[in-house]
Structures are given as C-alpha cells and as structure tokens.
Design an enzyme around this catalytic site. Structure first.
Site, PDB file in Angstrom:
ATOM      1  CG  ASP A 115       1.324   4.050   5.122  1.00  6.80           C
ATOM      2  OD1 ASP A 115       1.532   3.870   3.839  1.00  6.80           O
ATOM      3  OD2 ASP A 115       2.612   4.447   5.404  1.00  6.80           O
TER       4      ASP A 115
HETATM    5  N1  URA Z   1       5.495   7.079   3.153  1.00  4.43           N
HETATM    6  C1  URA Z   1       5.094   6.692   4.205  1.00  4.43           C
HETATM    7  O1  URA Z   1       6.037   5.811   4.772  1.00  4.43           O
HETATM    8  N2  URA Z   1       3.837   6.458   4.150  1.00  4.43           N
HETATM    9  C2  URA Z   1       2.844   6.891   3.390  1.00  4.43           C
HETATM   10  O2  URA Z   1       1.941   7.393   3.731  1.00  4.43           O
HETATM   11  C3  URA Z   1       3.141   8.653   3.028  1.00  4.43           C
HETATM   12  C4  URA Z   1       4.212   8.388   1.977  1.00  4.43           C
END
Ligand code: URA
Length: 254
Positions: A115
């Site tokens: 993310d």
């Molecule tokens: N889990 C999440 O919530 N975000 C990420 O970027 C990776 C794993």
C-alpha cells in the site's frame, strides 16, 4: 493467423505484445502502443496487431529496426518508503516505485503490492514465471510485517490474529504473531502471513477495532530487508533467487 489461438503445445507461441514486454523494453500497455504505432516488424513485415501470434524460436522480431535480444533476468529488492505507489504510472501524479529504480535499465515489475502507506521489502523482476509462482495463492510464501497498532492489544486479540479473523473475503489463514513491545498506548507486533490479500494486515487489525499506524514488510520467504537503507535497492544473490523459486515450488506442490 491472429484471432484463432494455435496449438501452443506444438510451438512456443506468444502474442506479439507479450514478446515485446517480456523482452524488457516496457510495460504491456507500452508494448501495445508501440505495435499500434508500426514500430514492430515480424519477419520484415510491420505488424500492428498486438495479439498476433509469434513463434519466438523461428520468427524474427524487430523493434525500431533492431532485432530483439534475449533478455537477461533481473531480480531486485527495493526498500519501498511510504508515499510511493506500487505501479508504473499514477493518474494522480504521485511518486511511484519506478522513480526509485531509474538506474536499473530494464523494465521490471513488482511482485505483489505494498500500500501507499506501507514501507518495506518489495521484490521486482522481469522473470514472470517466478513472479507468478510467488504470487500464486497456493504457494503460501511467508511474508513478515512489523506492525504498530493504534492501541494496546490483549493476548486474546493477538491470539485471534493467529487463529484467523473473518474478513469480507473470508477467514484468514493461521498466522504467526509475536508481541514485540507495548509502548504507552500502542502495541508493536510482528505478523507472518502465508497469503497476500488486498490490505490484509490493515483489515485484520481493523477486525480487532484498532488501526494500523505503521506497517513495514521485513521478509518475503528467505529474503530479508536487512540493513538496506530506505528508498534503496540491491540485486538478489543467485542463492536468494533459487531459494525463492524452490520455496514457491515446494509450497505449490503440497
Ligand atoms: N497488508 C496490508 O494491509 N498492506 C500492505 O501493504 C501489505 C500487507
């Protein structure tokens, strides 16, 4: 020839678009554009159809008049900072992970996503086979994250994360969870997942009525972020590539 899919078992056939993007020149979208622009020839003839079937062992493919070279496989590990998106272009013009790897010189793609607000280990490669193995939901390659939660979590809550919580897309698989420390109002813990659903860690913590304040991926299979500085990348060693390949293979076989 295009339109009807020939028998791929007899010859190693690929669409022209895939041949160009796999040669490491650019993304599949770019490959389509270049083909439409008439920059690609097959056996001397301009082909403007990206779905044209190509036998890469026999057909001569040229881009801008030069033969396509067999591409070297490249594997890098990037320490993605927060604030960078894991895709090639962002319609909103935000920085992307490609801004951090300008000197790599070959088009490579992220294996999975992190993310915008997540930092940590991002594997990037032009080896589509390995990428598919690692991201295959059956491969169960473990991914480890350091998490700062917005409140102090009880032992029972951490146990819930271990046992699995029910998300909108179903229950999560058992996870390995270790409390690292509680600092004032927050719990810091480590979680290892063997699946990679969208925003999974954040959603799991939200299921406990808390929020993720900080999320860092520190390990993928045997790959560790180690002391790589944030925003920097390094090549994988051949042992690292091999261990990732065999871990993904052995998991899909079980
Ligand atoms: N889990 C999440 O919530 N975000 C990420 O970027 C990776 C794993």
């Amino acid at each position: 020839m295009a339109g009807t899919r020939p028998d791929e078992r007899k010859r190693p056939l690929k669409t022209l678009e895939r041949v160009i993007s796999k040669a490491g020149l650019g993304s599949r979208t770019e490959a389509r554009r270049w083909i439409h622009q008439g920059r690609v020839r097959v056996n001397g003839r301009v082909i403007e159809n990206p779905d044209h079937w190509v036998d890469f062992e026999r057909d001569r493919v040229q881009f801008d008049g030069k033969p396509l070279k067999a591409r070297e496989r490249l594997y890098i590990l990037l320490y993605k900072p927060t604030g960078y998106i894991t895709s090639y272009k962002d319609p909103e013009g935000r920085p992307t992970v490609y801004d951090l790897i300008t000197e790599v010189g070959t088009f490579i793609s992220p294996v999975g996503r992190l993310d915008l607000d997540t930092s940590g280990l991002l594997l990037m490669t032009n080896d589509t086979q390995l990428a598919e193995l690692v991201t295959n939901p059956d491969s169960h390659v473990p991914k480890t994250y350091l998490v700062k939660a917005s409140k102090v979590l009880t032992d029972e809550q951490l146990q819930q994360l271990r046992d699995g919580v029910t998300l909108s897309d179903g229950p999560t698989r058992p996870a390995h969870v270790v409390r690292l420390r509680d600092s004032g109002k927050y719990t810091h813990f480590e979680i290892t997942l063997t699946e990679g659903r969208n925003r999974q860690v954040r959603r799991m913590v939200e299921a406990l009525d808390a929020k993720v304040l900080k999320l860092v991926r520190v390990q993928l299979g045997a790959l560790r972020i180690g002391d790589l500085p944030i925003g920097r990348w390094r090549h994988l060693t051949s042992d690292e590539v091999e261990s990732l390949r065999s871990a993904s293979r052995s998991m899909t076989a079980t």
